[in-house]
Design a protein around this motif. Structure first.
Motif, mmCIF file in Angstrom:
data_model
loop_
_atom_site.group_PDB
_atom_site.id
_atom_site.type_symbol
_atom_site.label_atom_id
_atom_site.label_comp_id
_atom_site.label_asym_id
_atom_site.label_seq_id
_atom_site.Cartn_x
_atom_site.Cartn_y
_atom_site.Cartn_z
ATOM 1 N N LEU A 102 -11.711 6.996 4.099
ATOM 2 C CA LEU A 102 -12.645 6.403 5.056
ATOM 3 C C LEU A 102 -13.815 7.352 5.311
ATOM 4 O O LEU A 102 -14.978 6.934 5.332
ATOM 5 N N ARG A 103 -13.518 8.621 5.495
ATOM 6 C CA ARG A 103 -14.568 9.599 5.782
ATOM 7 C C ARG A 103 -15.475 9.851 4.569
ATOM 8 O O ARG A 103 -16.579 10.382 4.726
ATOM 9 N N ALA A 104 -15.022 9.478 3.386
ATOM 10 C CA ALA A 104 -15.844 9.651 2.194
ATOM 11 C C ALA A 104 -16.894 8.551 2.043
ATOM 12 O O ALA A 104 -17.814 8.683 1.224
ATOM 13 N N LEU A 105 -16.778 7.494 2.821
ATOM 14 C CA LEU A 105 -17.761 6.409 2.769
ATOM 15 C C LEU A 105 -19.059 6.849 3.445
ATOM 16 O O LEU A 105 -19.071 7.800 4.229
ATOM 17 N N PRO A 106 -20.186 6.162 3.167
ATOM 18 C CA PRO A 106 -21.447 6.502 3.843
ATOM 19 C C PRO A 106 -21.268 6.511 5.359
ATOM 20 O O PRO A 106 -20.597 5.647 5.935
ATOM 21 N N VAL A 107 -21.870 7.524 5.993
ATOM 22 C CA VAL A 107 -21.676 7.757 7.423
ATOM 23 C C VAL A 107 -22.791 7.095 8.226
ATOM 24 O O VAL A 107 -23.957 7.107 7.821
ATOM 25 N N VAL A 108 -22.425 6.534 9.365
ATOM 26 C CA VAL A 108 -23.403 5.970 10.286
ATOM 27 C C VAL A 108 -23.096 6.486 11.685
ATOM 28 O O VAL A 108 -21.929 6.697 12.037
ATOM 29 N N GLU A 109 -24.139 6.733 12.483
ATOM 30 C CA GLU A 109 -23.993 7.163 13.870
ATOM 31 C C GLU A 109 -24.793 6.218 14.759
ATOM 32 O O GLU A 109 -25.931 5.876 14.440
ATOM 33 N N ARG A 110 -24.182 5.835 15.891
ATOM 34 C CA ARG A 110 -24.890 4.992 16.848
ATOM 35 C C ARG A 110 -24.466 5.358 18.271
ATOM 36 O O ARG A 110 -23.289 5.653 18.531
ATOM 37 N N THR A 111 -25.434 5.337 19.179
ATOM 38 C CA THR A 111 -25.148 5.557 20.598
ATOM 39 C C THR A 111 -25.003 4.191 21.261
ATOM 40 O O THR A 111 -25.957 3.411 21.304
ATOM 41 N N LEU A 112 -23.796 3.920 21.770
ATOM 42 C CA LEU A 112 -23.473 2.594 22.301
ATOM 43 C C LEU A 112 -22.556 2.727 23.509
ATOM 44 O O LEU A 112 -21.763 3.662 23.602
ATOM 45 N N PHE A 113 -22.663 1.760 24.432
ATOM 46 C CA PHE A 113 -21.708 1.750 25.530
ATOM 47 C C PHE A 113 -20.541 0.841 25.206
ATOM 48 O O PHE A 113 -20.657 -0.131 24.467
ATOM 49 N N ARG A 142 -19.180 2.049 8.166
ATOM 50 C CA ARG A 142 -19.431 0.630 8.430
ATOM 51 C C ARG A 142 -18.212 -0.181 8.016
ATOM 52 O O ARG A 142 -17.651 0.019 6.928
ATOM 53 N N LEU A 143 -17.817 -1.100 8.874
ATOM 54 C CA LEU A 143 -16.735 -2.011 8.503
ATOM 55 C C LEU A 143 -17.108 -2.788 7.245
ATOM 56 O O LEU A 143 -16.250 -3.086 6.410
ATOM 57 N N SER A 144 -18.376 -3.087 7.101
ATOM 58 C CA SER A 144 -18.821 -3.839 5.919
ATOM 59 C C SER A 144 -18.528 -3.084 4.626
ATOM 60 O O SER A 144 -18.151 -3.690 3.613
ATOM 61 N N ASP A 145 -18.679 -1.754 4.629
ATOM 62 C CA ASP A 145 -18.388 -0.976 3.427
ATOM 63 C C ASP A 145 -16.902 -1.034 3.073
ATOM 64 O O ASP A 145 -16.530 -1.130 1.889
ATOM 65 N N VAL A 146 -16.057 -0.981 4.105
ATOM 66 C CA VAL A 146 -14.615 -1.091 3.874
ATOM 67 C C VAL A 146 -14.271 -2.456 3.312
ATOM 68 O O VAL A 146 -13.501 -2.586 2.340
ATOM 69 N N LEU A 147 -14.828 -3.496 3.894
ATOM 70 C CA LEU A 147 -14.514 -4.845 3.439
ATOM 71 C C LEU A 147 -14.992 -5.089 2.016
ATOM 72 O O LEU A 147 -14.302 -5.743 1.220
ATOM 73 N N ARG A 148 -16.153 -4.574 1.687
ATOM 74 C CA ARG A 148 -16.654 -4.771 0.316
ATOM 75 C C ARG A 148 -15.809 -4.015 -0.695
ATOM 76 O O ARG A 148 -15.532 -4.519 -1.790
ATOM 77 N N GLN A 149 -15.373 -2.803 -0.346
ATOM 78 C CA GLN A 149 -14.489 -2.076 -1.262
ATOM 79 C C GLN A 149 -13.150 -2.783 -1.418
ATOM 80 O O GLN A 149 -12.515 -2.713 -2.479
ATOM 81 N N LYS A 202 -20.333 -11.142 11.710
ATOM 82 C CA LYS A 202 -20.411 -9.995 12.606
ATOM 83 C C LYS A 202 -19.792 -8.764 11.952
ATOM 84 O O LYS A 202 -20.337 -7.650 12.029
ATOM 85 N N ALA A 203 -18.636 -8.954 11.317
ATOM 86 C CA ALA A 203 -17.943 -7.833 10.690
ATOM 87 C C ALA A 203 -18.794 -7.177 9.612
ATOM 88 O O ALA A 203 -18.735 -5.956 9.407
ATOM 89 N N LEU A 247 -18.596 -0.772 13.511
ATOM 90 C CA LEU A 247 -18.218 0.551 13.012
ATOM 91 C C LEU A 247 -16.703 0.745 13.036
ATOM 92 O O LEU A 247 -16.014 0.227 13.917
ATOM 93 N N LEU A 248 -16.208 1.509 12.082
ATOM 94 C CA LEU A 248 -14.880 2.104 12.158
ATOM 95 C C LEU A 248 -15.120 3.565 12.508
ATOM 96 O O LEU A 248 -15.455 4.388 11.653
ATOM 97 N N ALA A 249 -15.000 3.884 13.800
ATOM 98 C CA ALA A 249 -15.393 5.198 14.309
ATOM 99 C C ALA A 249 -14.232 6.179 14.245
ATOM 100 O O ALA A 249 -13.108 5.850 14.634
ATOM 101 N N TYR A 250 -14.529 7.401 13.789
ATOM 102 C CA TYR A 250 -13.539 8.473 13.779
ATOM 103 C C TYR A 250 -14.032 9.710 14.520
ATOM 104 O O TYR A 250 -13.307 10.696 14.626
ATOM 105 N N GLU A 251 -15.267 9.669 15.035
ATOM 106 C CA GLU A 251 -15.769 10.750 15.877
ATOM 107 C C GLU A 251 -16.430 10.167 17.117
ATOM 108 O O GLU A 251 -16.967 9.050 17.089
ATOM 109 N N MET A 252 -16.384 10.950 18.191
ATOM 110 C CA MET A 252 -16.948 10.553 19.479
ATOM 111 C C MET A 252 -17.651 11.774 20.068
ATOM 112 O O MET A 252 -17.018 12.811 20.286
ATOM 113 N N ASN A 253 -18.936 11.678 20.245
ATOM 114 C CA ASN A 253 -19.733 12.798 20.767
ATOM 115 C C ASN A 253 -19.540 14.071 19.948
ATOM 116 O O ASN A 253 -19.447 15.181 20.474
ATOM 117 N N GLY A 254 -19.484 13.902 18.623
ATOM 118 C CA GLY A 254 -19.427 15.046 17.726
ATOM 119 C C GLY A 254 -18.067 15.653 17.510
ATOM 120 O O GLY A 254 -17.946 16.664 16.816
#
Length: 441
Positions: free
Chosen positions: A157-168, A206-213, A250-251, A256-263
Protein backbone atom coordinates in the motif's frame (compact mmCIF):
# COMPACT_ATOMS: atom_id res chain seq x y z
CA UNK A 1 -30.26 -7.31 -11.96
CA UNK A 2 -31.04 -3.79 -13.24
CA UNK A 3 -29.17 -0.88 -11.72
CA UNK A 4 -29.71 2.86 -11.72
CA UNK A 5 -26.54 3.30 -13.74
CA UNK A 6 -27.81 6.49 -15.32
CA UNK A 7 -27.92 8.16 -11.93
CA UNK A 8 -25.05 10.19 -10.55
CA UNK A 9 -24.61 8.58 -7.14
CA UNK A 10 -21.51 10.53 -6.11
CA UNK A 11 -23.73 12.72 -3.91
CA UNK A 12 -24.26 10.91 -0.62
CA UNK A 13 -27.87 11.93 -0.13
CA UNK A 14 -28.86 10.78 -3.62
CA UNK A 15 -26.89 7.58 -3.22
CA UNK A 16 -28.46 6.61 0.10
CA UNK A 17 -32.00 7.39 -1.05
CA UNK A 18 -31.43 5.26 -4.14
CA UNK A 19 -30.03 2.31 -2.16
CA UNK A 20 -32.88 2.41 0.35
CA UNK A 21 -35.43 2.39 -2.47
CA UNK A 22 -33.64 -0.49 -4.20
CA UNK A 23 -33.39 -2.50 -0.99
CA UNK A 24 -37.10 -2.02 -0.26
CA UNK A 25 -37.85 -3.41 -3.73
CA UNK A 26 -35.49 -6.35 -3.32
CA UNK A 27 -32.97 -4.92 -5.75
CA UNK A 28 -30.12 -4.31 -3.30
CA UNK A 29 -28.33 -7.03 -1.35
CA UNK A 30 -28.21 -6.89 2.45
CA UNK A 31 -24.45 -7.22 2.62
CA UNK A 32 -23.14 -9.24 5.52
CA UNK A 33 -26.41 -10.16 7.25
CA UNK A 34 -29.69 -11.92 6.66
CA UNK A 35 -32.46 -9.81 5.15
CA UNK A 36 -34.89 -11.00 7.86
CA UNK A 37 -32.58 -9.71 10.60
CA UNK A 38 -32.25 -6.40 8.83
CA UNK A 39 -36.04 -6.14 8.55
CA UNK A 40 -36.35 -6.91 12.26
CA UNK A 41 -33.85 -4.21 13.11
CA UNK A 42 -35.48 -1.73 10.76
CA UNK A 43 -38.93 -2.39 12.27
CA UNK A 44 -37.59 -1.88 15.79
CA UNK A 45 -36.03 1.40 14.83
CA UNK A 46 -39.11 2.69 13.03
CA UNK A 47 -41.36 1.76 15.96
CA UNK A 48 -39.09 3.51 18.45
CA UNK A 49 -38.53 6.52 16.25
CA UNK A 50 -34.79 6.19 16.84
CA UNK A 51 -32.12 3.60 17.45
CA UNK A 52 -29.36 3.47 19.99
CA UNK A 53 -26.90 2.33 17.37
CA UNK A 54 -27.49 5.30 15.14
CA UNK A 55 -27.18 7.65 18.05
CA UNK A 56 -23.99 6.08 19.32
CA UNK A 57 -25.35 4.87 22.66
CA UNK A 58 -22.59 2.95 24.39
CA UNK A 59 -24.70 0.22 26.08
CA UNK A 60 -25.84 -1.14 22.69
CA UNK A 61 -22.31 -2.12 21.76
CA UNK A 62 -20.17 -5.11 22.58
CA UNK A 63 -16.68 -4.09 23.78
CA UNK A 64 -13.57 -6.14 24.46
CA UNK A 65 -12.15 -6.19 27.97
CA UNK A 66 -8.62 -6.41 26.58
CA UNK A 67 -8.72 -2.99 24.97
CA UNK A 68 -10.38 -1.45 28.00
CA UNK A 69 -7.68 -2.78 30.29
CA UNK A 70 -4.99 -1.55 27.91
CA UNK A 71 -6.57 1.88 27.93
CA UNK A 72 -6.45 2.09 31.71
CA UNK A 73 -2.89 0.80 31.81
CA UNK A 74 -1.64 3.26 29.19
CA UNK A 75 -3.12 6.35 30.77
CA UNK A 76 -0.85 8.99 32.25
CA UNK A 77 -1.31 9.96 35.92
CA UNK A 78 -4.57 11.82 36.30
CA UNK A 79 -5.83 10.66 32.90
CA UNK A 80 -9.33 9.39 32.48
CA UNK A 81 -10.07 5.93 31.08
CA UNK A 82 -12.78 5.10 28.56
CA UNK A 83 -13.75 1.54 27.63
CA UNK A 84 -11.75 0.49 24.61
CA UNK A 85 -9.67 3.66 24.06
CA UNK A 86 -5.91 3.21 24.24
CA UNK A 87 -4.43 6.71 24.40
CA UNK A 88 -4.28 8.86 27.55
CA UNK A 89 -7.34 11.05 28.07
CA UNK A 90 -6.37 13.95 30.36
CA UNK A 91 -9.50 15.68 31.71
CA UNK A 92 -8.26 19.07 30.54
CA UNK A 93 -8.30 17.74 26.97
CA UNK A 94 -11.26 15.36 26.86
CA UNK A 95 -14.74 14.68 28.14
CA UNK A 96 -15.58 10.97 28.25
CA UNK A 97 -18.85 9.90 26.65
CA UNK A 98 -19.30 6.15 27.03
CA UNK A 99 -16.92 4.42 24.62
CA UNK A 100 -16.06 7.80 23.08
CA UNK A 101 -13.87 10.77 24.01
CA UNK A 102 -14.88 14.32 23.06
CA UNK A 103 -12.27 17.02 22.57
CA UNK A 104 -12.69 19.96 24.94
CA UNK A 105 -12.78 22.79 22.43
CA UNK A 106 -10.97 25.18 24.76
CA UNK A 107 -7.96 22.85 24.52
CA UNK A 108 -7.57 23.74 20.83
CA UNK A 109 -6.67 27.37 21.55
CA UNK A 110 -3.21 28.07 20.17
CA UNK A 111 -2.76 24.63 18.61
CA UNK A 112 -2.69 25.73 14.97
CA UNK A 113 -4.82 24.67 12.04
CA UNK A 114 -4.34 20.92 12.57
CA UNK A 115 -5.76 19.13 15.59
CA UNK A 116 -2.90 17.51 17.53
CA UNK A 117 -3.30 13.75 17.72
CA UNK A 118 -3.31 13.86 21.52
CA UNK A 119 -6.43 16.10 21.34
CA UNK A 120 -8.25 14.46 18.43
CA UNK A 121 -11.68 13.08 19.41
CA UNK A 122 -12.31 9.32 19.45
CA UNK A 123 -15.53 7.78 18.15
CA UNK A 124 -15.67 4.01 18.66
CA UNK A 125 -18.55 1.68 17.96
CA UNK A 126 -16.88 -1.00 20.06
CA UNK A 127 -13.21 -0.96 21.11
CA UNK A 128 -9.92 0.04 19.57
CA UNK A 129 -8.21 -3.10 18.23
CA UNK A 130 -4.45 -3.53 18.18
CA UNK A 131 -3.44 -4.37 14.62
CA UNK A 132 0.21 -5.06 13.76
CA UNK A 133 1.08 -3.20 10.51
CA UNK A 134 3.49 -6.00 9.60
CA UNK A 135 0.70 -8.57 9.69
CA UNK A 136 -2.08 -6.34 8.39
CA UNK A 137 -3.60 -7.29 5.07
CA UNK A 138 -6.26 -5.56 2.98
CA UNK A 139 -8.34 -8.05 1.01
CA UNK A 140 -10.14 -6.62 -2.04
CA UNK A 141 -12.75 -9.02 -3.38
CA UNK A 142 -16.14 -9.33 -5.04
CA UNK A 143 -17.90 -9.84 -8.35
CA UNK A 144 -17.05 -6.30 -9.41
CA UNK A 145 -13.45 -7.38 -10.03
CA UNK A 146 -12.10 -8.93 -13.21
CA UNK A 147 -10.40 -11.73 -11.30
CA UNK A 148 -10.27 -13.22 -7.83
CA UNK A 149 -9.43 -11.56 -4.51
CA UNK A 150 -6.32 -9.40 -4.29
CA UNK A 151 -4.34 -8.73 -1.11
CA UNK A 152 -2.39 -5.63 -0.22
CA UNK A 153 0.20 -5.65 2.54
CA UNK A 154 1.14 -2.48 4.41
CA UNK A 155 4.33 -2.26 2.34
CA UNK A 156 2.47 -2.71 -0.94
CA UNK A 157 0.00 0.00 0.00
CA UNK A 158 2.77 2.43 0.92
CA UNK A 159 4.49 1.73 -2.41
CA UNK A 160 1.55 3.23 -4.31
CA UNK A 161 1.59 6.94 -5.32
CA UNK A 162 1.21 9.09 -2.21
CA UNK A 163 -1.42 11.77 -1.68
CA UNK A 164 -1.81 14.22 1.23
CA UNK A 165 -4.93 16.19 2.10
CA UNK A 166 -5.99 18.37 5.03
CA UNK A 167 -9.57 17.40 5.92
CA UNK A 168 -11.90 17.39 8.89
CA UNK A 169 -13.66 14.32 10.26
CA UNK A 170 -16.88 14.97 12.16
CA UNK A 171 -19.34 12.66 13.87
CA UNK A 172 -22.88 12.88 12.49
CA UNK A 173 -24.15 13.69 15.99
CA UNK A 174 -21.70 16.47 16.81
CA UNK A 175 -23.44 19.23 18.87
CA UNK A 176 -26.34 16.86 19.61
CA UNK A 177 -26.68 18.02 23.24
CA UNK A 178 -27.81 21.51 22.20
CA UNK A 179 -31.14 20.16 20.98
CA UNK A 180 -31.92 19.54 24.65
CA UNK A 181 -30.02 22.30 26.45
CA UNK A 182 -30.74 25.09 23.98
CA UNK A 183 -33.97 24.10 22.23
CA UNK A 184 -35.61 22.02 24.97
CA UNK A 185 -36.08 19.03 22.67
CA UNK A 186 -35.45 15.41 23.65
CA UNK A 187 -32.87 13.43 21.69
CA UNK A 188 -31.11 10.10 22.13
CA UNK A 189 -27.46 9.21 21.87
CA UNK A 190 -24.04 10.46 22.89
CA UNK A 191 -24.50 14.04 24.21
CA UNK A 192 -21.69 15.66 22.23
CA UNK A 193 -21.19 19.39 22.55
CA UNK A 194 -18.97 20.66 19.70
CA UNK A 195 -15.86 18.53 20.13
CA UNK A 196 -16.65 15.52 17.94
CA UNK A 197 -14.57 16.98 15.12
CA UNK A 198 -10.92 17.25 14.22
CA UNK A 199 -8.81 18.41 11.29
CA UNK A 200 -5.73 16.43 10.28
CA UNK A 201 -3.22 16.17 7.49
CA UNK A 202 -3.90 12.69 6.11
CA UNK A 203 -1.30 10.87 4.04
CA UNK A 204 -1.96 7.66 2.15
CA UNK A 205 -2.90 6.02 -1.11
CA UNK A 206 -5.86 6.74 -3.32
CA UNK A 207 -8.57 4.12 -3.01
CA UNK A 208 -8.87 4.37 -6.78
CA UNK A 209 -5.29 3.13 -7.23
CA UNK A 210 -6.00 0.11 -5.04
CA UNK A 211 -9.20 -0.69 -6.90
CA UNK A 212 -7.56 -0.41 -10.30
CA UNK A 213 -4.71 -2.70 -9.26
CA UNK A 214 -7.31 -5.15 -7.98
CA UNK A 215 -9.04 -5.13 -11.37
CA UNK A 216 -12.24 -3.14 -10.82
CA UNK A 217 -14.54 -3.56 -13.82
CA UNK A 218 -16.88 -1.12 -15.58
CA UNK A 219 -19.76 -3.16 -14.17
CA UNK A 220 -18.86 -2.41 -10.53
CA UNK A 221 -21.62 -0.56 -8.68
CA UNK A 222 -20.68 -0.35 -5.00
CA UNK A 223 -17.51 -0.52 -2.93
CA UNK A 224 -17.89 -1.54 0.72
CA UNK A 225 -15.00 -1.24 3.21
CA UNK A 226 -15.28 -3.13 6.49
CA UNK A 227 -13.43 -2.55 9.75
CA UNK A 228 -11.45 -4.94 11.94
CA UNK A 229 -13.05 -3.88 15.24
CA UNK A 230 -15.49 -6.09 17.14
CA UNK A 231 -18.88 -7.01 15.78
CA UNK A 232 -21.77 -4.76 16.82
CA UNK A 233 -25.05 -5.95 18.36
CA UNK A 234 -28.22 -3.82 18.49
CA UNK A 235 -31.79 -4.75 19.44
CA UNK A 236 -30.76 -8.40 19.69
CA UNK A 237 -29.35 -8.52 16.16
CA UNK A 238 -25.68 -9.12 15.39
CA UNK A 239 -24.87 -6.56 12.72
CA UNK A 240 -21.33 -7.76 12.11
CA UNK A 241 -18.39 -5.40 11.77
CA UNK A 242 -18.88 -1.76 10.88
CA UNK A 243 -19.17 -1.30 7.12
CA UNK A 244 -20.76 1.26 4.84
CA UNK A 245 -20.96 1.12 1.04
CA UNK A 246 -19.76 3.85 -1.27
CA UNK A 247 -20.82 4.32 -4.89
CA UNK A 248 -18.02 3.33 -7.20
CA UNK A 249 -17.95 6.89 -8.60
CA UNK A 250 -17.07 8.27 -5.14
CA UNK A 251 -14.59 5.48 -4.42
CA UNK A 252 -12.74 6.26 -7.65
CA UNK A 253 -12.82 10.00 -7.02
CA UNK A 254 -11.25 11.41 -3.84
CA UNK A 255 -11.29 8.72 -1.13
CA UNK A 256 -8.02 7.98 0.71
CA UNK A 257 -6.64 4.90 2.41
CA UNK A 258 -4.72 6.82 5.08
CA UNK A 259 -1.76 5.40 6.99
CA UNK A 260 -0.37 8.66 8.40
CA UNK A 261 -1.95 11.45 10.44
CA UNK A 262 -0.17 14.77 10.94
CA UNK A 263 3.11 13.28 9.75
CA UNK A 264 3.08 10.24 12.04
CA UNK A 265 1.95 6.62 11.56
CA UNK A 266 -1.81 6.47 12.05
CA UNK A 267 -2.51 5.76 15.76
CA UNK A 268 -4.69 2.82 16.70
CA UNK A 269 -7.47 4.94 18.22
CA UNK A 270 -7.80 6.81 14.93
CA UNK A 271 -7.95 3.76 12.69
CA UNK A 272 -4.35 2.59 12.45
CA UNK A 273 -2.70 1.03 10.67
CA UNK A 274 -5.03 2.03 7.80
CA UNK A 275 -8.40 3.77 7.62
CA UNK A 276 -10.60 5.36 4.99
CA UNK A 277 -10.94 9.12 4.79
CA UNK A 278 -14.00 10.09 2.75
CA UNK A 279 -14.07 13.85 2.07
CA UNK A 280 -17.37 15.68 2.66
CA UNK A 281 -19.30 12.61 3.86
CA UNK A 282 -20.33 12.04 7.50
CA UNK A 283 -17.75 10.41 9.75
CA UNK A 284 -19.31 6.93 9.68
CA UNK A 285 -18.20 6.65 6.03
CA UNK A 286 -14.51 6.90 6.98
CA UNK A 287 -14.20 3.30 8.17
CA UNK A 288 -11.40 2.76 10.69
CA UNK A 289 -9.07 -0.28 10.81
CA UNK A 290 -10.14 -1.29 7.32
CA UNK A 291 -9.49 -4.99 6.67
CA UNK A 292 -11.38 -5.83 3.53
CA UNK A 293 -13.23 -4.11 0.71
CA UNK A 294 -15.99 -5.75 -1.28
CA UNK A 295 -16.37 -4.54 -4.86
CA UNK A 296 -19.86 -5.44 -6.02
CA UNK A 297 -21.60 -5.60 -9.39
CA UNK A 298 -24.95 -5.20 -7.64
CA UNK A 299 -26.21 -2.58 -5.16
CA UNK A 300 -25.22 -3.17 -1.54
CA UNK A 301 -27.07 -2.22 1.62
CA UNK A 302 -25.88 -2.33 5.22
CA UNK A 303 -27.25 -1.04 8.52
CA UNK A 304 -24.78 1.82 8.33
CA UNK A 305 -25.63 3.26 4.93
CA UNK A 306 -29.22 4.22 5.52
CA UNK A 307 -31.60 3.18 8.27
CA UNK A 308 -29.09 3.63 11.09
CA UNK A 309 -28.47 7.17 9.91
CA UNK A 310 -31.97 8.40 9.09
CA UNK A 311 -34.03 11.19 10.61
CA UNK A 312 -36.97 10.35 12.91
CA UNK A 313 -39.36 12.55 14.85
CA UNK A 314 -41.74 15.45 14.22
CA UNK A 315 -41.80 16.47 10.60
CA UNK A 316 -40.53 13.07 9.40
CA UNK A 317 -42.49 9.99 8.28
CA UNK A 318 -43.13 7.33 10.92
CA UNK A 319 -40.85 4.90 9.11
CA UNK A 320 -38.06 7.46 9.05
CA UNK A 321 -37.23 10.47 6.95
CA UNK A 322 -34.18 11.53 4.95
CA UNK A 323 -30.86 9.85 5.50
CA UNK A 324 -28.05 11.67 7.27
CA UNK A 325 -25.64 12.76 4.58
CA UNK A 326 -22.85 15.33 4.81
CA UNK A 327 -22.42 17.41 7.93
CA UNK A 328 -23.61 20.98 8.35
CA UNK A 329 -22.32 24.46 9.21
CA UNK A 330 -20.96 25.11 12.71
CA UNK A 331 -18.92 27.49 14.86
CA UNK A 332 -17.28 27.03 18.25
CA UNK A 333 -15.46 29.26 20.74
CA UNK A 334 -12.11 28.07 22.13
CA UNK A 335 -13.41 28.72 25.63
CA UNK A 336 -14.97 26.51 28.27
CA UNK A 337 -18.76 26.47 28.39
CA UNK A 338 -19.73 28.44 31.50
CA UNK A 339 -16.36 30.18 31.74
CA UNK A 340 -15.80 33.06 34.16
CA UNK A 341 -14.15 36.24 32.82
CA UNK A 342 -13.13 39.53 34.48
CA UNK A 343 -14.93 42.78 33.83
CA UNK A 344 -12.96 45.63 32.17
CA UNK A 345 -10.11 43.28 31.23
CA UNK A 346 -9.40 43.17 27.49
CA UNK A 347 -9.22 39.72 25.96
CA UNK A 348 -9.31 38.12 22.54
CA UNK A 349 -12.06 35.61 21.85
CA UNK A 350 -10.97 32.88 19.46
CA UNK A 351 -12.80 30.09 17.71
CA UNK A 352 -13.23 27.95 14.61
CA UNK A 353 -15.94 27.56 11.98
CA UNK A 354 -16.47 24.90 9.32
CA UNK A 355 -18.91 23.69 6.69
CA UNK A 356 -19.09 20.41 4.77
CA UNK A 357 -20.70 22.14 1.78
CA UNK A 358 -18.23 24.92 1.00
CA UNK A 359 -15.44 27.02 2.54
CA UNK A 360 -16.49 29.34 5.37
CA UNK A 361 -16.16 32.94 4.20
CA UNK A 362 -17.50 35.03 7.10
CA UNK A 363 -18.01 34.82 10.88
CA UNK A 364 -20.02 37.29 12.95
CA UNK A 365 -19.79 37.36 16.75
CA UNK A 366 -22.09 38.70 19.46
CA UNK A 367 -20.98 39.16 23.07
CA UNK A 368 -24.38 40.24 24.42
CA UNK A 369 -26.59 37.26 23.63
CA UNK A 370 -27.36 38.32 20.07
CA UNK A 371 -28.22 41.97 20.65
CA UNK A 372 -25.33 43.28 18.54
CA UNK A 373 -23.04 41.60 16.01
CA UNK A 374 -19.60 42.41 14.60
CA UNK A 375 -17.46 40.69 12.05
CA UNK A 376 -14.61 38.49 13.28
CA UNK A 377 -11.13 38.45 11.79
CA UNK A 378 -10.47 35.25 9.81
CA UNK A 379 -6.92 33.90 10.16
CA UNK A 380 -6.88 31.18 7.49
CA UNK A 381 -7.52 30.99 3.78
CA UNK A 382 -10.95 29.35 3.47
CA UNK A 383 -10.69 25.88 1.91
CA UNK A 384 -12.97 22.98 1.15
CA UNK A 385 -12.85 20.24 3.74
CA UNK A 386 -11.19 22.28 6.48
CA UNK A 387 -12.04 24.93 9.04
CA UNK A 388 -10.99 28.52 9.60
CA UNK A 389 -9.74 30.08 12.81
CA UNK A 390 -11.02 33.50 13.79
CA UNK A 391 -10.77 36.07 16.56
CA UNK A 392 -12.48 39.17 17.90
CA UNK A 393 -11.39 41.50 20.76
CA UNK A 394 -13.70 41.89 23.75
CA UNK A 395 -13.60 43.99 26.88
CA UNK A 396 -16.55 43.11 29.15
CA UNK A 397 -18.20 46.29 30.48
CA UNK A 398 -20.81 44.92 32.90
CA UNK A 399 -20.92 42.01 35.30
CA UNK A 400 -23.37 39.14 35.19
CA UNK A 401 -24.32 36.25 32.94
CA UNK A 402 -24.25 36.64 29.19
CA UNK A 403 -23.97 34.47 26.09
CA UNK A 404 -21.36 34.56 23.36
CA UNK A 405 -22.59 33.72 19.86
CA UNK A 406 -20.65 32.96 16.67
CA UNK A 407 -22.45 32.72 13.32
CA UNK A 408 -20.71 31.41 10.19
CA UNK A 409 -21.55 31.87 6.53
CA UNK A 410 -20.09 29.64 3.81
CA UNK A 411 -19.41 30.18 0.12
CA UNK A 412 -22.86 28.88 -0.84
CA UNK A 413 -24.36 31.85 1.03
CA UNK A 414 -25.76 29.67 3.81
CA UNK A 415 -25.65 31.15 7.34
CA UNK A 416 -26.17 29.32 10.62
CA UNK A 417 -29.83 29.65 11.70
CA UNK A 418 -31.21 30.55 15.13
CA UNK A 419 -32.71 27.08 15.59
CA UNK A 420 -31.98 23.67 14.12
CA UNK A 421 -34.64 21.35 12.66
CA UNK A 422 -35.33 18.73 15.30
CA UNK A 423 -34.90 14.98 14.91
CA UNK A 424 -35.06 12.50 17.77
CA UNK A 425 -31.57 11.16 17.17
CA UNK A 426 -29.99 14.58 17.42
CA UNK A 427 -28.20 14.67 14.09
CA UNK A 428 -27.08 17.68 12.04
CA UNK A 429 -27.38 20.44 14.65
CA UNK A 430 -26.46 23.63 12.81
CA UNK A 431 -27.94 26.47 14.89
CA UNK A 432 -25.87 29.25 16.44
CA UNK A 433 -24.75 27.96 19.84
CA UNK A 434 -25.35 30.19 22.85
CA UNK A 435 -22.06 29.90 24.75
CA UNK A 436 -22.66 30.86 28.41
CA UNK A 437 -20.12 32.97 30.31
CA UNK A 438 -20.24 34.94 33.55
CA UNK A 439 -18.54 38.31 33.92
CA UNK A 440 -17.28 38.90 37.46
CA UNK A 441 -15.66 41.90 39.20
Amino acid sequence: MPHDLSDDLSDESHYDRTRLRQWARGRARSAGMDRRDLLKLFAAGAAAGSMGLAAGAGPAFAATDTAAAAAAASGAPGALAAPGILKPLPPELFTLRGTNAETNFAALRGTGLLTPVDRFFVRNHTSTPRVDPGRWRLKVWGDGLAGGPVEFSYERLRALPVVERTLFLECAGNARSFYATQQGQAVTGTPWTLGAIGVARWRGARLSDVLRQAGVTPGAVDVMPRGLDDEVTANGVNLGRVRRPLPVAKALDDVLLAYEMNGQPLPADHGGPVRLVVPDWVGISSIKWVGDIEVSAEPLYSPWNTEMYRLFGPGHPAEGGPVVTRQTLKSAFELDLGATVRVHRPRVLTGRSWSAAAPVTRIDVSVDGGGHWRRARVHDTPSRGGWVRWSVPWTPRVTGATALLARATDATGRTQPETSAHNTQGYLFDAVVRHPVTVVP
